[in-house]
Design a protein around this motif. Structure first.
Motif, short mmCIF file in Angstrom:
data_model
loop_
_atom_site.label_atom_id
_atom_site.label_comp_id
_atom_site.label_asym_id
_atom_site.label_seq_id
_atom_site.Cartn_x
_atom_site.Cartn_y
_atom_site.Cartn_z
N PRO A 166 0.80 -1.22 0.00
CA PRO A 166 0.00 0.00 0.00
C PRO A 166 0.84 1.28 0.00
CG PRO A 166 0.09 -0.93 2.20
CD PRO A 166 0.87 -1.85 1.32
N LEU A 167 2.16 1.14 0.20
CA LEU A 167 3.00 2.35 0.29
C LEU A 167 3.31 2.90 -1.11
CD1 LEU A 167 5.54 1.10 2.98
CD2 LEU A 167 3.80 2.88 3.27
N ARG A 168 3.45 4.21 -1.18
CA ARG A 168 3.90 4.83 -2.44
C ARG A 168 5.28 4.29 -2.79
NH1 ARG A 168 3.92 10.48 -0.58
NH2 ARG A 168 5.96 10.44 -1.54
N GLY A 169 5.50 3.99 -4.03
CA GLY A 169 6.79 3.41 -4.44
C GLY A 169 7.97 4.34 -4.21
N ASP A 170 7.71 5.66 -4.28
CA ASP A 170 8.83 6.61 -4.19
C ASP A 170 8.99 7.20 -2.78
OD1 ASP A 170 6.57 8.16 -4.02
OD2 ASP A 170 7.22 9.64 -5.50
N LEU A 171 8.20 6.68 -1.84
CA LEU A 171 8.25 7.24 -0.48
C LEU A 171 9.49 6.74 0.26
CD1 LEU A 171 6.60 8.73 1.83
CD2 LEU A 171 5.90 6.42 2.52
N LYS A 172 10.36 7.67 0.64
CA LYS A 172 11.58 7.28 1.37
C LYS A 172 11.24 7.02 2.84
CE LYS A 172 15.25 8.53 -1.40
NZ LYS A 172 16.50 7.77 -1.62
N LEU A 173 11.66 5.85 3.30
CA LEU A 173 11.38 5.45 4.69
C LEU A 173 12.68 5.13 5.40
CD1 LEU A 173 8.66 2.71 4.10
CD2 LEU A 173 8.26 4.96 5.08
N PRO A 174 12.76 5.45 6.70
CA PRO A 174 13.91 4.96 7.46
C PRO A 174 13.71 3.47 7.70
CG PRO A 174 12.44 6.20 8.90
CD PRO A 174 11.81 6.22 7.53
N MET A 175 14.50 2.63 7.05
CA MET A 175 14.32 1.16 7.19
C MET A 175 15.44 0.61 8.06
SD MET A 175 13.14 -0.59 3.67
CE MET A 175 11.98 0.19 2.56
N ILE A 176 15.05 -0.20 9.04
CA ILE A 176 16.03 -0.68 10.02
C ILE A 176 15.94 -2.20 10.19
CG2 ILE A 176 14.45 -0.14 11.96
CD1 ILE A 176 17.14 0.62 13.51
N ALA A 177 17.09 -2.82 10.32
CA ALA A 177 17.14 -4.26 10.63
C ALA A 177 16.85 -4.43 12.11
CB ALA A 177 18.51 -4.83 10.29
N THR A 178 16.02 -5.40 12.46
CA THR A 178 15.64 -5.54 13.87
C THR A 178 16.84 -5.88 14.76
OG1 THR A 178 14.97 -7.82 13.46
CG2 THR A 178 13.23 -6.15 13.45
N LYS A 179 17.88 -6.51 14.18
CA LYS A 179 19.04 -6.80 15.04
C LYS A 179 19.72 -5.51 15.48
CE LYS A 179 22.53 -7.74 11.49
NZ LYS A 179 23.39 -8.73 10.86
N ASP A 180 19.65 -4.47 14.64
CA ASP A 180 20.24 -3.17 15.04
C ASP A 180 19.45 -2.57 16.22
OD1 ASP A 180 21.97 -3.57 12.96
OD2 ASP A 180 21.38 -1.80 11.80
N ILE A 181 18.13 -2.77 16.20
CA ILE A 181 17.31 -2.26 17.32
C ILE A 181 17.68 -3.00 18.60
CG2 ILE A 181 14.96 -1.95 18.22
CD1 ILE A 181 13.98 -2.10 15.27
N GLY A 182 17.78 -4.33 18.49
CA GLY A 182 18.12 -5.15 19.66
C GLY A 182 19.47 -4.75 20.24
N ASN A 183 20.43 -4.53 19.36
CA ASN A 183 21.77 -4.15 19.86
C ASN A 183 21.76 -2.78 20.52
OD1 ASN A 183 23.36 -6.47 19.36
ND2 ASN A 183 23.36 -6.01 17.18
N LYS A 184 21.04 -1.84 19.93
CA LYS A 184 20.95 -0.50 20.54
C LYS A 184 20.26 -0.58 21.91
CE LYS A 184 22.73 2.59 17.73
NZ LYS A 184 23.90 3.36 18.13
N ALA A 185 19.18 -1.35 21.96
CA ALA A 185 18.45 -1.48 23.24
C ALA A 185 19.38 -2.07 24.30
CB ALA A 185 17.22 -2.37 23.05
N ALA A 186 20.16 -3.08 23.92
CA ALA A 186 21.08 -3.69 24.89
C ALA A 186 22.13 -2.68 25.35
CB ALA A 186 21.74 -4.92 24.26
#
Ligand SMILES: NC(=O)c1ccc[n+]([C@@H]2O[C@H](COP(=O)([O-])OP(=O)(O)OC[C@H]3O[C@@H](n4cnc5c(N)ncnc54)[C@H](OP(=O)(O)O)[C@@H]3O)[C@@H](O)[C@H]2O)c1
Length: 300
Positions: A166-186
């Motif tokens: 459903p997203l616009r094809g040209d819409l820039k999104l901050p995309m993050i790998a969940t392992k990066d979130i886990g490491n930051k949280a730790a």
């Protein structure tokens, strides 16, 4: 001692593993002893509990130096917003009653908005309820769009020869790998160097549109002409239901997509070294997407 909720999940298992790597005492929460076993084998203490069970969570959080708190997703819920409210209430009640002083909570870009953001409105409420606990120091990690969300495109490529959503094809999104979130949280939990109530966005390695993400996937699966197509809600709703979502959750996801497309839901922080993480979408595709794609193509 640290407590990790959602410890068998995308971010929670990384938080727990990171803390165990640092030789910390870690209590891991999940609904199944078997699924927690790999972390127990590495030295964690399993605590089987439902995240709606405030009394059990209070026990689990008692004596914790830091807690990693998530609201678990439930794609088949008939009323996901109510479920989110219940889980947030149980987490907050347990944090308060256990006397825990530090928590890192998983939130999302867009959680500044009260409504109109689908499931993210539930994370807004989580932030609010945790912010009301006197004496609790809490960091809300407002993560961008999970790269793992694109794994659903394996099925779309198989069915339509395209990626779709459903997203616009040209819409820039901050995309993050969940392992990066886990490491930051730790990292936050290891330092415990935070006071009061704070939010921090985590924006991944760079912003990417679905068109750009599809080009990266196409290159990796040797289909350089692979294209993304934006589909209207009336087409997406039954596709989401066919993928296993309840109609309620499908509608919430579409509301979130509309909020992203319109800019109602967007990152508020300027990209900086602090909110940028390392895993590129190219790496994610190589390590996660391609193996899943190959396995499903072989099985088909
Ligand atoms: N997708 C996105 O783009 C995005 C972006 C920002 C934020 N978020 C938020 O991220 C969160 C999900 O994080 P995640 O991906 O790390 O989670 P996840 O991989 O879905 O894992 C959640 C874990 O929680 C456990 N769980 C599920 N229901 C439970 C219950 N009732 N009681 C106890 N444990 C339960 C499950 O383990 P067991 O089955 O072993 O119990 C599961 O492994 C959601 O709140 C979502 O809104 C998502």
């Amino acid at each position: 001692m640290y407590v990790v909720t959602g410890a068998t999940g995308n971010t929670g298992h990384v938080v727990a593993s990171h803390l165990l790597d640092q030789k910390k005492t870690v209590r891991v929460i999940g609904r199944s002893k078997e699924r927690l076993q790999p972390l127990v084998d590495r030295g964690a203490e399993a605590f089987v509990a439902d995240l709606n069970d405030q009394a059990a969570l209070t026990k689990a959080f008692t004596g914790a130096e830091g807690v990693y708190a998530i609201i678990p997703p439930n794609a088949t819920s008939q009323d996901y917003r109510s479920e989110q409210r219940r889980a947030a209430g149980a987490l907050a009640g347990a944090l308060e009653q256990s006397g825990a002083k530090h928590a890192v909570a998983l939130s999302s870009v867009g959680a500044d908005k009260q409504a109109g953001t689908g499931p993210v409105a539930g994370l807004h409420e989580l932030e609010e309820i945790l912010n009301r606990i006197a004496g609790l120091n809490v960091v809300h990690l407002r993560a961008g769009y999970f790269m793992e969300n694109t794994l659903g495109q394996v099925g779309a490529i198989g069915a339509m020869g395209k990626t779709a959503g459903p997203l616009r094809g040209d819409l820039k999104l901050p995309m993050i790998a969940t392992k990066d979130i886990g490491n930051k949280a730790a990292e936050w939990l290891l330092t415990l160097d935070f006071k009061g109530k704070q939010t921090r966005e985590l924006l991944g390695q760079r912003d990417l549109s679905m068109d750009e993400a599809t080009a990266i996937i196409g290159k990796a699966i040797e289909n350089p002409d692979l294209e993304y197509v934006q589909l209207p809600d009336a087409m997406m709703q039954p596709i989401f239901v066919q993928m296993g979502m309840s109609a309620n959750v499908a509608s919430l996801i579409l509301e979130m997509a509309e909020a992203l497309n319109s800019g109602h839901m967007r990152a508020l922080e300027q990209r900086s070294a602090r909110n940028t993480t390392t895993t590129s979408f190219e790496t994610f595709v190589r390590e996660e997407f391609v193996p899943l794609y190959r396995a499903q193509t072989k099985a088909a």
